[in-house]
Each structure stands twice: as structure tokens, then as C-alpha cells.
Scaffold this motif. Structure first.
Motif, PDB file in Angstrom:
ATOM      1  N   PRO A  89       4.477  21.461 -10.014  1.00 17.66           N
ATOM      2  CA  PRO A  89       4.791  20.087 -10.419  1.00 17.66           C
ATOM      3  C   PRO A  89       5.238  19.253  -9.227  1.00 17.66           C
ATOM      4  CG  PRO A  89       5.802  21.679 -11.897  1.00 17.66           C
ATOM      5  CD  PRO A  89       5.273  22.454 -10.734  1.00 17.66           C
ATOM      6  N   ILE A  90       4.834  18.012  -9.239  1.00 19.87           N
ATOM      7  CA  ILE A  90       5.214  17.090  -8.160  1.00 19.87           C
ATOM      8  C   ILE A  90       6.572  16.480  -8.474  1.00 19.87           C
ATOM      9  CG2 ILE A  90       4.602  14.907  -7.056  1.00 19.87           C
ATOM     10  CD1 ILE A  90       1.729  15.657  -7.306  1.00 19.87           C
ATOM     11  N   MET A  91       7.430  16.409  -7.465  1.00 15.50           N
ATOM     12  CA  MET A  91       8.750  15.828  -7.665  1.00 15.50           C
ATOM     13  C   MET A  91       8.624  14.326  -7.883  1.00 15.50           C
ATOM     14  SD  MET A  91      10.651  18.399  -7.610  1.00 15.50           S
ATOM     15  CE  MET A  91      12.278  17.632  -7.569  1.00 15.50           C
ATOM     16  N   PRO A  92       9.543  13.716  -8.654  1.00 17.34           N
ATOM     17  CA  PRO A  92       9.449  12.289  -8.965  1.00 17.34           C
ATOM     18  C   PRO A  92       9.322  11.407  -7.746  1.00 17.34           C
ATOM     19  CG  PRO A  92      11.103  13.325 -10.347  1.00 17.34           C
ATOM     20  CD  PRO A  92      10.657  14.360  -9.371  1.00 17.34           C
ATOM     21  N   THR A  93       9.955  11.752  -6.624  1.00 12.76           N
ATOM     22  CA  THR A  93       9.909  10.882  -5.450  1.00 12.76           C
ATOM     23  C   THR A  93       8.524  10.830  -4.831  1.00 12.76           C
ATOM     24  OG1 THR A  93      10.637  12.748  -4.101  1.00 12.76           O
ATOM     25  CG2 THR A  93      12.320  11.190  -4.826  1.00 12.76           C
ATOM     26  N   ASN A  94       7.630  11.757  -5.214  1.00  7.04           N
ATOM     27  CA  ASN A  94       6.290  11.770  -4.642  1.00  7.04           C
ATOM     28  C   ASN A  94       5.244  11.190  -5.580  1.00  7.04           C
ATOM     29  OD1 ASN A  94       7.111  13.005  -2.287  1.00  7.04           O
ATOM     30  ND2 ASN A  94       6.929  15.059  -3.171  1.00  7.04           N
ATOM     31  N   ILE A  95       5.668  10.626  -6.681  1.00  5.65           N
ATOM     32  CA  ILE A  95       4.734  10.135  -7.667  1.00  5.65           C
ATOM     33  C   ILE A  95       4.158   8.792  -7.224  1.00  5.65           C
ATOM     34  CG2 ILE A  95       4.547   9.219 -10.011  1.00  5.65           C
ATOM     35  CD1 ILE A  95       6.601  11.334 -10.801  1.00  5.65           C
ATOM     36  N   LYS A  96       2.857   8.641  -7.389  1.00  2.79           N
ATOM     37  CA  LYS A  96       2.228   7.353  -7.135  1.00  2.79           C
ATOM     38  C   LYS A  96       2.407   6.504  -8.392  1.00  2.79           C
ATOM     39  CE  LYS A  96       0.220  10.222  -4.123  1.00  2.79           C
ATOM     40  NZ  LYS A  96       0.527  11.627  -4.030  1.00  2.79           N
ATOM     41  N   PRO A  97       2.948   5.292  -8.300  1.00  2.00           N
ATOM     42  CA  PRO A  97       3.351   4.569  -9.502  1.00  2.00           C
ATOM     43  C   PRO A  97       2.214   4.241 -10.457  1.00  2.00           C
ATOM     44  CG  PRO A  97       3.476   3.170  -7.554  1.00  2.00           C
ATOM     45  CD  PRO A  97       3.265   4.565  -7.082  1.00  2.00           C
ATOM     46  N   HIS A  98       1.023   3.984  -9.952  1.00  2.00           N
ATOM     47  CA  HIS A  98      -0.066   3.684 -10.853  1.00  2.00           C
ATOM     48  C   HIS A  98      -1.297   4.481 -10.484  1.00  2.00           C
ATOM     49  CE1 HIS A  98       2.282   0.577 -12.657  1.00  2.00           C
ATOM     50  NE2 HIS A  98       2.437  -0.023 -11.509  1.00  2.00           N
ATOM     51  N   GLY A  99      -1.071   5.713 -10.054  1.00  2.00           N
ATOM     52  CA  GLY A  99      -2.180   6.547  -9.667  1.00  2.00           C
ATOM     53  C   GLY A  99      -2.622   6.228  -8.258  1.00  2.00           C
ATOM     54  N   GLU A 100      -3.630   6.935  -7.828  1.00  6.66           N
ATOM     55  CA  GLU A 100      -4.098   6.759  -6.449  1.00  6.66           C
ATOM     56  C   GLU A 100      -5.315   5.877  -6.414  1.00  6.66           C
ATOM     57  OE1 GLU A 100      -4.537   9.604  -2.714  1.00  6.66           O
ATOM     58  OE2 GLU A 100      -5.567  10.262  -4.511  1.00  6.66           O
ATOM     59  N   VAL A 108       0.809  -1.222   0.000  1.00  8.45           N
ATOM     60  CA  VAL A 108       0.000   0.000   0.000  1.00  8.45           C
ATOM     61  C   VAL A 108       0.843   1.274   0.000  1.00  8.45           C
ATOM     62  CG1 VAL A 108      -1.792   1.291   1.211  1.00  8.45           C
ATOM     63  CG2 VAL A 108      -1.949  -1.198   1.050  1.00  8.45           C
ATOM     64  N   PRO A 109       1.842   1.419   0.903  1.00 11.55           N
ATOM     65  CA  PRO A 109       2.602   2.678   0.897  1.00 11.55           C
ATOM     66  C   PRO A 109       3.283   2.972  -0.438  1.00 11.55           C
ATOM     67  CG  PRO A 109       3.034   1.436   2.905  1.00 11.55           C
ATOM     68  CD  PRO A 109       2.271   0.536   2.000  1.00 11.55           C
ATOM     69  N   LEU A 110       3.669   1.903  -1.172  1.00  7.98           N
ATOM     70  CA  LEU A 110       4.374   2.114  -2.435  1.00  7.98           C
ATOM     71  C   LEU A 110       3.452   2.693  -3.508  1.00  7.98           C
ATOM     72  CD1 LEU A 110       6.624  -1.075  -2.606  1.00  7.98           C
ATOM     73  CD2 LEU A 110       7.070   1.137  -1.536  1.00  7.98           C
ATOM     74  N   PHE A 111       2.158   2.479  -3.371  1.00  6.94           N
ATOM     75  CA  PHE A 111       1.203   3.085  -4.306  1.00  6.94           C
ATOM     76  C   PHE A 111       1.016   4.570  -4.031  1.00  6.94           C
ATOM     77  CE2 PHE A 111      -0.403  -1.296  -4.976  1.00  6.94           C
ATOM     78  CZ  PHE A 111      -0.521  -1.287  -6.354  1.00  6.94           C
ATOM     79  N   PHE A 112       1.406   5.005  -2.838  1.00  4.27           N
ATOM     80  CA  PHE A 112       1.119   6.382  -2.444  1.00  4.27           C
ATOM     81  C   PHE A 112       2.384   7.192  -2.206  1.00  4.27           C
ATOM     82  CE2 PHE A 112      -2.698   4.018  -1.611  1.00  4.27           C
ATOM     83  CZ  PHE A 112      -3.689   4.860  -2.093  1.00  4.27           C
ATOM     84  N   ASP A 168       2.880 -13.245  -1.801  1.00  2.00           N
ATOM     85  CA  ASP A 168       4.331 -13.018  -1.788  1.00  2.00           C
ATOM     86  C   ASP A 168       4.818 -12.529  -3.150  1.00  2.00           C
ATOM     87  OD1 ASP A 168       6.994 -13.351  -0.454  1.00  2.00           O
ATOM     88  OD2 ASP A 168       7.279 -14.807  -2.060  1.00  2.00           O
ATOM     89  N   ILE A 169       4.316 -13.148  -4.224  1.00  2.00           N
ATOM     90  CA  ILE A 169       4.714 -12.748  -5.572  1.00  2.00           C
ATOM     91  C   ILE A 169       4.281 -11.310  -5.863  1.00  2.00           C
ATOM     92  CG2 ILE A 169       4.369 -13.203  -8.041  1.00  2.00           C
ATOM     93  CD1 ILE A 169       4.014 -16.164  -7.305  1.00  2.00           C
ATOM     94  N   MET A 170       3.054 -10.961  -5.462  1.00  4.16           N
ATOM     95  CA  MET A 170       2.550  -9.612  -5.702  1.00  4.16           C
ATOM     96  C   MET A 170       3.372  -8.569  -4.953  1.00  4.16           C
ATOM     97  SD  MET A 170      -0.013  -9.273  -7.823  1.00  4.16           S
ATOM     98  CE  MET A 170      -0.815  -7.764  -7.332  1.00  4.16           C
ATOM     99  N   ASN A 171       3.749  -8.874  -3.727  1.00  3.73           N
ATOM    100  CA  ASN A 171       4.547  -7.938  -2.943  1.00  3.73           C
ATOM    101  C   ASN A 171       5.881  -7.664  -3.633  1.00  3.73           C
ATOM    102  OD1 ASN A 171       5.189  -6.312  -0.678  1.00  3.73           O
ATOM    103  ND2 ASN A 171       6.328  -7.988   0.225  1.00  3.73           N
ATOM    104  N   ARG A 172       6.528  -8.712  -4.120  1.00  2.00           N
ATOM    105  CA  ARG A 172       7.788  -8.544  -4.852  1.00  2.00           C
ATOM    106  C   ARG A 172       7.556  -7.762  -6.150  1.00  2.00           C
ATOM    107  NH1 ARG A 172       9.775 -14.429  -5.821  1.00  2.00           N
ATOM    108  NH2 ARG A 172      11.342 -13.296  -7.027  1.00  2.00           N
ATOM    109  N   THR A 173       6.442  -8.053  -6.815  1.00  2.53           N
ATOM    110  CA  THR A 173       6.142  -7.405  -8.091  1.00  2.53           C
ATOM    111  C   THR A 173       5.952  -5.896  -7.922  1.00  2.53           C
ATOM    112  OG1 THR A 173       5.117  -9.411  -8.978  1.00  2.53           O
ATOM    113  CG2 THR A 173       4.503  -7.326 -10.005  1.00  2.53           C
ATOM    114  N   ILE A 174       5.245  -5.492  -6.867  1.00  5.49           N
ATOM    115  CA  ILE A 174       5.009  -4.066  -6.645  1.00  5.49           C
ATOM    116  C   ILE A 174       6.327  -3.337  -6.412  1.00  5.49           C
ATOM    117  CG2 ILE A 174       3.998  -2.383  -5.055  1.00  5.49           C
ATOM    118  CD1 ILE A 174       2.001  -3.624  -6.924  1.00  5.49           C
ATOM    119  N   HIS A 175       7.245  -3.954  -5.690  1.00  6.16           N
ATOM    120  CA  HIS A 175       8.549  -3.322  -5.472  1.00  6.16           C
ATOM    121  C   HIS A 175       9.298  -3.145  -6.797  1.00  6.16           C
ATOM    122  CE1 HIS A 175       7.864  -4.157  -1.197  1.00  6.16           C
ATOM    123  NE2 HIS A 175       8.840  -3.311  -0.954  1.00  6.16           N
TER     124      HIS A 175
END
Length: 512
Positions: free
Chosen positions: A501-512, A195-199, A232-239
Motif C-alpha cells: 500500500p502507498i502511504m498517504p503522503t505519496n498519493i497523487k490527488p487526482h491520479g497520474e 505539476v508536482p502537486l499532482f505527483f 493564478d486562480i488555478m494554482n491556488r485551487t490545486i493547492h
């Protein structure tokens, strides 16, 4: 509990060691001490007064069954309820969750705050106080999940992520020592870890849940067994996907800036893991088709698997047209999702019994990803419609109406069309076969969860959300197109030039 049971294989009860373990070459740990929970003689007997009894009753009947979304509800309907009868920290946490959820039930568009709910606040503070006296790490871990749920309900990201981080650090020492924690708590933290990685949380600042060191079993024995390994696979995939997205937005191409070999190795490993998972899953379904009560769980697993395949296959590719190679996979994912029986959900659309919040990630963000990345117009419009029929009003931090607005606007911008409030094109003369060129494609999107107000030229005061669309200019550089997306039917989006503009480090990888 025997080690065979931990691996979700039926234990043959052999003594002193289980034959299922020894025949497969495993060391059987014997019969580890069970967690002995006192049997509940009277429902909610631990409640101190009528208000507590009512809250626990409401949790049991109208909250717990819905918090799991399409996942197994055992944690909420059985495990947490059992602990609440003899662990005060659990009881007070459930009472707080119940009270906050009841607010959401009547107004799913708002996020209830503890400061406005003295009853929930009182029990949350009492739970925190009671937790200080608990010396059992697995119990602390269980209460940590309940605290995360309280913060999810309030929309409090930072507090939820802090509890999540704390829980993951405890899990590293608990998982191997306590089989029941490994079976019931660890999978939840594997899903929470995503979850945190999406946000927008930086990969380097958040701990990772320990990956499973178990080799794939020869066969899956149940839907729950398959889900255990896919988590487990999904967790690795999101990273992996998060790292890939950061590189893309920063303009780092594989040619000029080679991908570190450890990430390429992880990509290969995940492709192998997904193939192995699907082989065993198809074998399971061919022998034991899912029962009607597991249908939603089954189709959710299929959707998660297909989205994970796309994430892994497209990692480290800067050209958005790479997703066109997966259009058939997107179509299949939508066909399968559409099979979910939504008759009950649709019939309850105007009822208070319709779920308004789920702790787990359900269909919503997965369908939203397909809306973003599948450029087949017919398929993405179907996905947009399914977001409404399969999505819950709020799936932890994902808010259905805001995601739908963002998804509709992505389609409009990329295809140059206008969609009506039902998600269908306003103009009948639409080219359903054309794929938008790469220069028009949105790389990612970031939305502000807060509702904002704008006054239109005609004087209308309209609530809505702010969205940043990250696109690529002819020179190949990323720029941000910002808009105000109205929540009022009939109002159109307007450019929002006041946003930074939002800095790259604050970007949600696939939207919110």
C-alpha cells in the motif's frame, strides 16, 4: 514598457506617464527599460555547424509550435528563438530539446534519455556550462524553463521538480523588477507550480509562486488576459484541492477534525474569484468571440474553469456522492470540449506531424478528472473518448495511453461492466441511469509510470502498468485495491497482490 501594458491594457503612450494608469488611480511606473533583443539577420546564424542548424530548424518548424499545447505558443516560437541567436545557454538548450523531441516524434511511447542521445547530452551539458557565466536573473529563469522541458521529455520527475523549485525562488525576486519576465515567464511558472502537486509532492516541501496582488480588472481585453488571471486562480485551487485530498485519504472528517479557518477562507475567496473571472470572461466572449485559431485555447479555458469550480465546491467533503451535484456541470464541460475541431488532429493520427509531446498541461488530465468523478455513465464514457481525440500522447508527465487504461478501469469497477477497446460497454443491457453507490466509488488512484511485464495463465507475456485504487470499506476506512492493467488489446486486468500500500503522503490527488 509602460505598466499598463504589463496589465495587458492598451497603453495610450502618454508621456511622461500613461493616462490609462493615472485615470484608474494607479501609479504609473513610467516607461521601464525594454529588453532589447538584436534582430535576427539570418535564421539560425548562431549555429556553429550543419547539425546545430538542422536541430534549430527542426525546433522552429516541428517542435516549438507544439510544446505549448492549447496555450499561446509565443514563448517557444518567438521569445526562446530570439534569445537563442545571442545567448549560448538558450541555443544549446533548444538544440537538446529539439533532438529529444525528434526521438519522441518517432516513438511517443518511450521517454528518450540523454545517455542514449549523445548529441542532446552534449548540448545540455554545454548549456549548463554557459549558464554559469550568465548574470541576468530573468535569463536564468528562461533557461530554467528550457531545462524543465528537457527533464519532462525524459520523464525525469525529480530533476524537473528541482529546476521548478529553483525557478520559483528566483521568480520571487525577478517578477516585480522585470515586466517582460512577469508577462511571459511568471504565468508559465504558475502553471508549472501545479505539476508536482499532482505527483505526490508534499505541500510543505515545495515553494508557492507568489500570488497576483492585482485586483481583477474591470474587463478582460483578450483571451490571453483572461488566461493570465485564471492561471493564478488555478494554482491556488490545486493547492486547496491537494490539501483536501490529503485530509480525505487520511480519514479526517470536518466533524471530528475541523478544517483550519485559513483554508475555509481560501475556499470562499476562490469561489468569489471564479465567479468574478467568469463574469468578465463571458462579457469578453459576448463582445469578441474567439477567432478559429484561438478556439482550442478558448475551450481549454472553459474546461479549466469548470473543473476548478468543482474542485473548490467539493473541497473538504468526504462523501464521493458530493460530485453528483455537479453532473450537469460535467456534461456542459464535455459538450464544450467536444466542440473543439479535431478534424485536423484525426486526419494526422497516423502521421509523424501529429504532436507527440507538450510542455503544457492540455485537455488530458482535466478530462481524466471528469472520468474519475462524474458518475453519469454516458458522460464519463464521452470524456474517455475525448481523452483519445483531444489528448496528446504525452502532456509533460501525463501519458495518454496509461491514463486511458486507468480511466476505463475506474468506470468498469464502479459500474460493474466491461468496456471494449473503443471504450464502449460490451453488454448492450447496461443501466445508463444508475449511479454507483458510495461504497463502490474510487476515492483516488495512483499509477506507476513504469511499464511492467506479467505472464498470464495462458503463457502470454503482456506489458502493462500497476495501479492502486483507493476505496472505502463498510467501516469507513480506506483500503487499496491493486491491479495490473495490460497495454495489449484483448487482455484483461488482473489483481496484483504483490504491491505494498502507498502511504498517504505519496498519493497523487487526482491520479497520474
Amino acid at each position: 514598457m509602460c505598466d499598463a501594458r504589463i496589465r495587458k491594457v492598451k497603453c495610450d503612450e502618454g508621456k511622461p506617464e500613461c493616462d490609462r494608469c493615472t485615470q484608474t488611480g494607479r501609479k504609473c511606473d513610467g516607461y521601464l527599460p525594454e529588453v532589447l533583443w538584436p534582430r535576427v539577420k539570418r535564421p539560425f546564424s548562431s549555429a556553429h555547424d550543419a547539425s546545430e542548424r538542422r536541430a534549430l530548424q527542426f525546433f522552429f518548424e516541428a517542435t516549438g509550435p507544439f510544446l505549448s499545447g492549447p496555450m499561446d505558443s509565443y514563448f517557444w516560437t518567438h521569445l526562446a528563438m530570439q534569445f537563442s541567436d545571442f545567448q549560448p545557454a538558450v541555443r544549446h538548450s533548444l538544440i537538446s530539446i529539439s533532438s529529444l523531441y525528434e526521438q519522441v516524434r518517432y516513438d511517443s511511447q518511450s521517454e528518450p534519455l540523454l545517455k542514449d542521445n549523445k548529441f542532446a547530452l552534449l548540448h545540455y551539458n554545454t548549456a549548463i556550462r554557459e549558464l554559469r557565466a550568465v548574470d541576468s536573473e530573468p535569463l536564468v529563469l528562461l533557461v530554467c524553463i528550457l531545462f524543465i522541458c528537457i527533464e519532462f521529455l525524459q520523464g525525469n520527475r525529480q530533476a524537473a521538480f528541482q529546476h521548478c523549485k529553483h525557478g520559483i525562488l528566483i521568480l520571487k525576486t525577478v517578477e516585480t523588477a522585470y515586466p517582460w519576465a512577469r508577462e511571459y515567464l511568471a504565468p508559465m511558472f504558475r502553471r508549472l507550480n501545479m505539476v508536482p502537486l499532482f505527483f505526490g509532492v508534499d505541500l510543505g516541501t515545495f515553494p508557492r509562486v507568489t500570488e497576483l496582488d492585482d485586483p481583477f480588472p474591470n474587463h478582460f481585453t483578450s483571451i490571453a488576459h483572461a488566461q493570465f488571471y485564471l492561471d493564478d486562480i488555478m494554482n491556488r485551487t490545486i493547492h486547496l484541492a491537494r490539501y483536501s485530498d490529503m485530509r480525505a485519504v487520511e480519514g479526517r472528517s470536518p466533524e471530528r477534525d475541523p478544517v483550519p479557518p485559513e483554508y475555509l477562507a481560501e475556499q470562499r475567496s476562490l469561489k468569489w474569484a471564479l465567479d468574478g473571472w467568469d463574469l468578465r470572461f463571458q462579457e469578453l466572449i459576448s463582445k469578441s468571440p474567439p477567432s478559429p485559431d484561438l478556439a482550442k485555447t478558448y475551450y481549454h479555458l472553459v474546461l479549466r474553469y469548470l473543473v476548478a469550480q468543482v474542485w473548490v465546491s467539493t473541497a473538504f467533503q468526504n462523501n464521493e456522492t458530493i460530485y453528483d451535484e455537479h453532473i450537469e456541470k460535467f456534461r456542459f464541460a464535455i459538450d464544450e470540449s467536444a466542440r473543439v475541431d479535431v478534424g485536423v488532429g484525426m486526419s494526422l493520427a497516423s502521421s509523424r506531424d501529429q504532436p507527440k509531446f507538450s510542455f503544457e498541461i492540455g485537455f488530458l488530465p482535466l478530462l481524466y478528472f471528469i472520468v474519475m468523478k462524474c458518475r453519469c455513465l454516458a458522460t464519463r464514457i464521452r470524456a474517455l473518448a475525448l481523452m483519445r481525440s483531444l489528448g496528446i500522447a504525452r502532456e509533460n508527465f501525463w501519458e495518454s495511453s496509461s491514463l486511458w487504461l486507468a480511466g476505463r478501469r475506474i468506470i468498469e469497477l464502479e459500474h460493474g461492466i466491461t468496456l471494449a477497446e473503443n471504450g464502449e460497454p460490451c453488454d448492450s443491457a447496461v443501466d445508463w441511469t444508475a449511479l454507483p453507490p458510495d461504497r463502490l466509488r474510487i476515492r483516488t488512484i495512483s499509477t506507476d509510470p513504469k511499464t511492467r511485464i506479467r505472464t498470464y495463465e495462458n503463457g502470454d507475456v503482456v506489458p502493462g502498468i500497476l495501479a492502486d485504487f483507493f476505496m472505502r470499506n463498510p467501516d469507513g476506512k480506506i483500503y487499496v485495491h491493486s491491479e495490473f492493467l495490460p497495454k495489449v488489446a484483448g487482455s484483461r486486468p488482473i489483481a496484483d497482490s504483490g504491491r505494498l500500500p502507498i502511504m498517504p503522503t505519496n498519493i497523487k490527488p487526482h491520479g497520474e
